[in-house]
Write an enzyme that holds these catalytic residues in place. Structure first.
Site, PDB file in Angstrom:
ATOM      1  N   ARG A 107      96.624  52.505   4.489  1.00 48.26           N
ATOM      2  CA  ARG A 107      96.408  51.230   3.795  1.00 48.26           C
ATOM      3  C   ARG A 107      95.749  50.212   4.741  1.00 48.26           C
ATOM      4  O   ARG A 107      94.583  49.889   4.609  1.00 48.26           O
ATOM      5  CB  ARG A 107      97.760  50.696   3.268  1.00 48.26           C
ATOM      6  N   ASP A 108      96.484  49.770   5.743  1.00 51.27           N
ATOM      7  CA  ASP A 108      95.961  48.723   6.628  1.00 51.27           C
ATOM      8  C   ASP A 108      94.768  49.231   7.432  1.00 51.27           C
ATOM      9  O   ASP A 108      93.843  48.476   7.739  1.00 51.27           O
ATOM     10  CB  ASP A 108      97.080  48.258   7.577  1.00 51.27           C
TER      11      ASP A 108
ATOM     12  N   HIS B 297     105.060  44.644  13.427  1.00 49.55           N
ATOM     13  CA  HIS B 297     103.785  45.302  13.105  1.00 49.55           C
ATOM     14  C   HIS B 297     102.708  44.614  13.937  1.00 49.55           C
ATOM     15  O   HIS B 297     102.371  43.461  13.702  1.00 49.55           O
ATOM     16  CB  HIS B 297     103.575  45.115  11.589  1.00 49.55           C
TER      17      HIS B 297
ATOM     18  N   ASN C 262      95.066  48.298  14.334  1.00 51.70           N
ATOM     19  CA  ASN C 262      96.525  48.368  14.454  1.00 51.70           C
ATOM     20  C   ASN C 262      96.931  49.110  15.710  1.00 51.70           C
ATOM     21  O   ASN C 262      96.180  49.927  16.246  1.00 51.70           O
ATOM     22  CB  ASN C 262      97.093  49.165  13.266  1.00 51.70           C
TER      23      ASN C 262
ATOM     24  N   HIS D 257      98.882  44.463  16.065  1.00 49.99           N
ATOM     25  CA  HIS D 257      97.490  44.895  16.181  1.00 49.99           C
ATOM     26  C   HIS D 257      97.089  44.781  17.646  1.00 49.99           C
ATOM     27  O   HIS D 257      97.595  43.917  18.384  1.00 49.99           O
ATOM     28  CB  HIS D 257      96.579  44.035  15.307  1.00 49.99           C
TER      29      HIS D 257
ATOM     30  N   CYS E  39      89.573  44.261  13.023  1.00 49.45           N
ATOM     31  CA  CYS E  39      89.764  42.831  12.829  1.00 49.45           C
ATOM     32  C   CYS E  39      88.524  42.313  12.120  1.00 49.45           C
ATOM     33  O   CYS E  39      87.408  42.531  12.591  1.00 49.45           O
ATOM     34  CB  CYS E  39      89.936  42.145  14.173  1.00 49.45           C
TER      35      CYS E  39
END
Lengths: 309, 309
Positions: free
Chosen positions: A16-17, A208, A250, A210, A241
């Site tokens: 997803r991310d 979470h 991430n 990055h 980003c």
């Protein structure tokens, strides 16, 4: 390091991310292959996709198909990001195991990304929670820009704690504190973890990170030292980003797992399997990923003495 | 984080440890431009080059010319790596401020890289120290593979401490403990720092990490927590790993400085100047470097609210 936990749990968010920023739209069967490789490596919690507008994020337009194909994996929790009640209804129809409602910690980021202030998002969350409760499905929350906002700068710990408290007030325990654009510093990680422990002990936090500014695993280490035991990460370091085309994404799952295992902390994951999944991810997106262990191998992957150096 | 130091000192090693793995041979004037950019950013300690055999490392064949061009920078310590007495003599003739003798902590790495076991290197160091003393020049030591050897695997803390003790016995206080191929884990960093503090309090250690497995800044953080106050790093993350073509190199100076400043730890360095130097380094070597802050900017480099996300 006596205070460190013996075991942590990891939710894989690469599908997803990670994928949502990729230019190449992956066909559903490629996403399924990656999801299966991640499950084969031992993952029991995947943030599989997001029920956002397909027009807005074409990469995730196949959300329902993904759930349909994967939902018979026993012991694997498949999570669906939802931005609103409409998304929640679609995710419930697709038989997602868990809904993850996303909410920004800053006004500017909330307006820009979700078209809502945090306060407005809380109202929407109230409805999402009621909808999910009626379907007997759990709702978790991902709190974006919890360590800093790319538009507003620092986000006060008090602001984050206040939002988390209101989220908990809606009956939600599991909150992910997301460093959406890689702004978390050791001081902030410590401050937020301490404030959560002191002021909201019933919240079950995940952190979470990055790696946008190289501090992803530093954040994990500080969080571990402060007793955080749930993390979210992305296979191969998938992601990026939006403001910095070449910046890292991430925290990389297998790099984090490599670090954790070397610290004697169990994850339930198989590093070799994760590296295979990362290599598959790299082939699928068609460019080099930021993961390091996938390039160098684990630290005790030794070399012959005659090898060229 | 009450135990953290207020200030650390950093030796920039990009011109030596970074450039030696680069394919493109930089002309001397380009190296000088990079060195001057680093000095402009506040660096007062540069490992400038190495007096190794030019046939073996063609990139560093201009060692004497570099010293000749730069030696009038007051307040800037220019260090020269030397592998043996012959290199020490050349470095002394070139008016290096400090000699850095390099010695491996493992037999296999020593034989492969220096054609000497650690024991044989200690004999050579004895001669280098005498040569340097006659010229009234300081000798520091870089101890390679101090956190693990790519051929032998783990290197015991006792082995490292024993070597450091023998080095100190030759009148040398400043020893750099180098994680040559990025094998350092938080446990090892802590164990070595503690052992140094307990058993060799008169050694003045620097820790030198590589980001080969994503743990470079994690190593720095743990070292800071254990009271280490001297570090070595490389502008832009210049460098690499001979065994893994795409792996990251040394810890990136400006990423480390960004982290340190955000922790309230002074370095005497100007982050904007370091980023300029990193961008210059990237142009000179002709490929993307691994530094993250040079891509994403410092964490409070904010974005307009209308910007595409």
């Amino acid at each position: 390091m006596a205070r460190l936990p013996d075991r942590v749990s990891i939710t894989e968010v690469g599908l997803r991310d990670g994928l949502q920023i990729e230019k190449r739209i992956l066909p559903t069967d490629e996403k399924l292959a990656l999801a299966r490789a991640l499950i084969d490596a031992g993952h029991t919690s995947l943030e599989l996709t997001s029920f956002v507008s397909p027009a807005r994020v074409p990469q995730l337009a196949d959300a329902a198909e993904l759930f349909s194909a994967l939902r018979r994996n026993e012991g694997v929790e498949l999570k669906a990001l939802v931005p609103n009640v409409r998304g929640a209804e679609r995710a419930i129809a697709a038989q997602a195991d868990v809904l993850v409602f996303v909410l920004s910690a800053s006004d500017a980021h909330g307006r820009r990304n979700l078209n809502r202030t945090p306060h407005e998002s809380l109202n929407e969350l109230h409805e999402v929670a009621a909808t999910a409760a009626a379907a007997r499905i759990r709702v978790d929350v991902s709190l974006s820009v919890a360590f800093g906002c790319p538009f507003e700068g620092d986000v006060a710990v008090d602001t984050v704690i206040d939002l988390a408290s209101r989220i908990q007030g809606l009956g939600i325990q599991r909150i992910s504190f997301c460093d959406t654009t890689g702004m978390a510093t050791p001081r902030q990680v410590r401050a937020l973890a301490e404030a959560l422990g002191d002021r909201l002990p019933e919240v079950d936090p995940a952190f979470h990170f990055h790696n946008t500014r190289g501090l992803g695993l530093v954040g994990v280490l500080v969080a571990l030292q402060e007793g955080i035991v749930r993390f979210e990460s992305s296979v191969g370091g998938l992601g990026g980003c939006p403001f910095a085309p070449n910046a890292a994404g991430n925290v990389c799952t297998e790099d984090m797992v490599h670090m954790l295992h070397e610290m004697g902390i169990e994850t339930g994951l198989d590093l070799a399997g994760l590296m295979k999944a990362a290599q598959l991810a790299e082939r699928l997106v068609g460019h080099t990923l930021d993961g390091q262990v996938m390039k160098a191998g684990p630290r005790l992957h030794l070399h012959g003495r005659g090898e060229q150096q």
